[in-house]
Design a protein around this motif. Structure first.
Motif, PDB file in Angstrom:
ATOM      1  N   SER A  97       0.898  -1.316   0.000  1.00  0.00           N
ATOM      2  CA  SER A  97       0.121   0.043  -0.085  1.00  0.00           C
ATOM      3  C   SER A  97       0.818   1.097   0.004  1.00  0.00           C
ATOM      4  CB  SER A  97      -0.962   0.077   1.145  1.00  0.00           C
ATOM      5  OG  SER A  97      -0.282   0.048   2.622  1.00  0.00           O
ATOM      6  N   PHE A  98       0.383   2.367  -0.876  1.00  0.00           N
ATOM      7  CA  PHE A  98       1.255   3.558  -0.738  1.00  0.00           C
ATOM      8  C   PHE A  98       0.227   4.386  -1.146  1.00  0.00           C
ATOM      9  CE2 PHE A  98       1.509   0.942  -4.619  1.00  0.00           C
ATOM     10  CZ  PHE A  98       1.565   1.672  -5.750  1.00  0.00           C
ATOM     11  N   ILE A  99       0.834   5.881  -1.206  1.00  0.00           N
ATOM     12  CA  ILE A  99      -0.143   7.033  -1.484  1.00  0.00           C
ATOM     13  C   ILE A  99       0.605   7.770  -2.850  1.00  0.00           C
ATOM     14  CG2 ILE A  99      -1.020   9.376  -0.866  1.00  0.00           C
ATOM     15  CD1 ILE A  99      -1.135   8.047   2.009  1.00  0.00           C
ATOM     16  N   LEU A 100      -0.183   8.114  -3.799  1.00  0.00           N
ATOM     17  CA  LEU A 100       0.194   8.919  -4.758  1.00  0.00           C
ATOM     18  C   LEU A 100      -0.432  10.037  -5.042  1.00  0.00           C
ATOM     19  CD1 LEU A 100       0.516   5.940  -7.992  1.00  0.00           C
ATOM     20  CD2 LEU A 100       2.285   6.891  -6.537  1.00  0.00           C
ATOM     21  N   ASN A 101       0.307  11.025  -5.560  1.00  0.00           N
ATOM     22  CA  ASN A 101      -0.113  12.189  -5.434  1.00  0.00           C
ATOM     23  C   ASN A 101      -0.520  12.814  -7.108  1.00  0.00           C
ATOM     24  OD1 ASN A 101      -0.510  15.426  -5.810  1.00  0.00           O
ATOM     25  ND2 ASN A 101       0.341  15.477  -3.746  1.00  0.00           N
ATOM     26  N   THR A 102      -1.758  13.258  -7.368  1.00  0.00           N
ATOM     27  CA  THR A 102      -2.014  13.252  -8.715  1.00  0.00           C
ATOM     28  C   THR A 102      -1.004  14.416  -9.283  1.00  0.00           C
ATOM     29  OG1 THR A 102      -3.831  14.924  -8.230  1.00  0.00           O
ATOM     30  CG2 THR A 102      -4.337  12.356  -8.436  1.00  0.00           C
ATOM     31  N   ASP A 103      -0.747  15.446  -8.580  1.00  0.00           N
ATOM     32  CA  ASP A 103       0.120  16.374  -9.012  1.00  0.00           C
ATOM     33  C   ASP A 103       1.430  16.078  -9.403  1.00  0.00           C
ATOM     34  OD1 ASP A 103      -1.822  18.554  -8.484  1.00  0.00           O
ATOM     35  OD2 ASP A 103      -0.973  19.043  -6.656  1.00  0.00           O
ATOM     36  N   ASP A 104       1.880  14.947  -8.712  1.00  0.00           N
ATOM     37  CA  ASP A 104       3.405  14.299  -9.238  1.00  0.00           C
ATOM     38  C   ASP A 104       3.465  13.811 -10.523  1.00  0.00           C
ATOM     39  OD1 ASP A 104       4.391  15.040  -6.601  1.00  0.00           O
ATOM     40  OD2 ASP A 104       4.147  13.054  -5.725  1.00  0.00           O
ATOM     41  N   PHE A 105       2.269  13.445 -11.087  1.00  0.00           N
ATOM     42  CA  PHE A 105       2.140  12.814 -12.403  1.00  0.00           C
ATOM     43  C   PHE A 105       1.321  13.607 -13.263  1.00  0.00           C
ATOM     44  CE2 PHE A 105       2.771   9.535  -9.064  1.00  0.00           C
ATOM     45  CZ  PHE A 105       3.902   8.878  -9.556  1.00  0.00           C
ATOM     46  N   ASN A 106       1.200  14.887 -13.130  1.00  0.00           N
ATOM     47  CA  ASN A 106       0.388  15.847 -13.945  1.00  0.00           C
ATOM     48  C   ASN A 106      -0.784  15.663 -14.598  1.00  0.00           C
ATOM     49  OD1 ASN A 106       2.572  17.819 -13.945  1.00  0.00           O
ATOM     50  ND2 ASN A 106       3.781  16.812 -15.758  1.00  0.00           N
ATOM     51  N   ILE A 107      -1.409  14.944 -13.558  1.00  0.00           N
ATOM     52  CA  ILE A 107      -2.981  14.441 -13.662  1.00  0.00           C
ATOM     53  C   ILE A 107      -3.797  15.597 -13.158  1.00  0.00           C
ATOM     54  CG2 ILE A 107      -4.683  13.090 -13.076  1.00  0.00           C
ATOM     55  CD1 ILE A 107      -2.680  10.844 -12.903  1.00  0.00           C
ATOM     56  N   ASP A 108      -4.375  16.203 -13.846  1.00  0.00           N
ATOM     57  CA  ASP A 108      -5.315  17.532 -13.698  1.00  0.00           C
ATOM     58  C   ASP A 108      -6.570  17.039 -13.382  1.00  0.00           C
ATOM     59  OD1 ASP A 108      -3.420  19.355 -14.297  1.00  0.00           O
ATOM     60  OD2 ASP A 108      -3.820  19.521 -16.548  1.00  0.00           O
ATOM     61  N   ILE A 109      -7.161  17.635 -12.108  1.00  0.00           N
ATOM     62  CA  ILE A 109      -8.440  17.211 -11.809  1.00  0.00           C
ATOM     63  C   ILE A 109      -9.204  18.517 -12.151  1.00  0.00           C
ATOM     64  CG2 ILE A 109      -9.943  16.919  -9.845  1.00  0.00           C
ATOM     65  CD1 ILE A 109      -7.649  15.304  -8.652  1.00  0.00           C
ATOM     66  N   PRO A 110     -10.201  18.684 -12.786  1.00  0.00           N
ATOM     67  CA  PRO A 110     -11.098  19.759 -13.242  1.00  0.00           C
ATOM     68  C   PRO A 110     -11.531  20.521 -11.953  1.00  0.00           C
ATOM     69  CG  PRO A 110     -11.596  18.151 -14.435  1.00  0.00           C
ATOM     70  CD  PRO A 110     -10.734  17.605 -13.728  1.00  0.00           C
ATOM     71  N   ALA A 111     -11.533  21.988 -12.175  1.00  0.00           N
ATOM     72  CA  ALA A 111     -12.031  22.779 -10.836  1.00  0.00           C
ATOM     73  C   ALA A 111     -13.462  22.489 -10.273  1.00  0.00           C
ATOM     74  CB  ALA A 111     -11.988  24.236 -11.438  1.00  0.00           C
ATOM     75  N   VAL A 112     -14.156  21.891 -11.472  1.00  0.00           N
ATOM     76  CA  VAL A 112     -15.664  21.817 -11.175  1.00  0.00           C
ATOM     77  C   VAL A 112     -15.681  20.488 -10.083  1.00  0.00           C
ATOM     78  CG1 VAL A 112     -17.281  20.179 -12.456  1.00  0.00           C
ATOM     79  CG2 VAL A 112     -17.201  22.547 -12.819  1.00  0.00           C
ATOM     80  N   ILE A 113     -14.752  19.515 -10.049  1.00  0.00           N
ATOM     81  CA  ILE A 113     -14.928  18.397  -9.299  1.00  0.00           C
ATOM     82  C   ILE A 113     -13.704  18.351  -8.370  1.00  0.00           C
ATOM     83  CG2 ILE A 113     -16.345  17.131 -10.686  1.00  0.00           C
ATOM     84  CD1 ILE A 113     -13.602  15.231 -11.282  1.00  0.00           C
TER      85      ILE A 113
END
Length: 177
Positions: free
Chosen positions: A144-160
């Motif tokens: 088990s581990f934690i990944l940060n979406t910012d580290d992988f340039n995965i954009d989460i739209p402002a709406v969600i």
């Protein structure tokens, strides 16, 4: 003389690098935020190869094999977030620290695994904890581990952004044989 040759062959077999593998590992990730829709998905098609001599470990998973409870989430995940058409797989390549195949038992032991995760065209160092034990005809590796979406340039739209966590909890179970 035959006994000496047989002994040398046996010793040679126990020191060669044996690879144990599976293509049916389970990987689950969860990026839920309290009070909103659960954001979780599971793939049962993870590949894993363990080198028993060195403790080197590699895994890969096709992004389109992750299944969500809602088909719309799965579509958004593949099309908008991980862009499966451009980045079809995630990879991990690392080493299990202090690994000794011959000291494994049916009782799980904690290990640290260090390596590099490649996801969405980005590569980052990752350290994770794992529980490893011998099972019938193989080795079970739970991590088990934690990944940060910012580290992988995965954009989460402002709406969600308030409905999906940037901190993604990842759990995997591989039984390599």
């Amino acid at each position: 003389m035959l006994r000496i040759v047989s002994l040398l062959l046996l010793l040679g077999l126990t020191t060669t690098d044996e690879k144990l593998r599976t293509n049916s590992g389970q990987i689950t990730f969860e990026a839920s935020v309290p009070a909103f829709e659960e954001v979780t998905a599971t793939s049962k098609s993870g590949n894993c190869v363990l080198h028993t001599k060195t403790g080197d470990i590699t895994t890969e998973v096709k992004m389109t094999t992750f299944k969500f409870r809602l088909a719309l989430m799965e579509e958004h995940f593949n099309k908008n977030y991980v862009e499966s058409h451009r980045y079809p797989k995630a990879y991990f390549k690392g080493r299990i620290n202090d690994f000794n195949f011959f000291k494994l038992s049916p009782i799980a032991k904690s290990f640290t695994i260090q390596g590099k995760m490649e996801l969405h065209g980005e590569t980052k160092d990752v350290t994770m904890q794992a529980q490893i034990r011998k099972v019938d005809n193989g080795v079970e590796i739970k991590s088990s581990f934690i990944l940060n979406t910012d580290d992988f340039n995965i954009d989460i739209p402002a709406v969600i952004k308030t409905k999906v966590s940037k901190q993604v909890n990842v759990r995997s179970v591989f039984t390599v044989k």
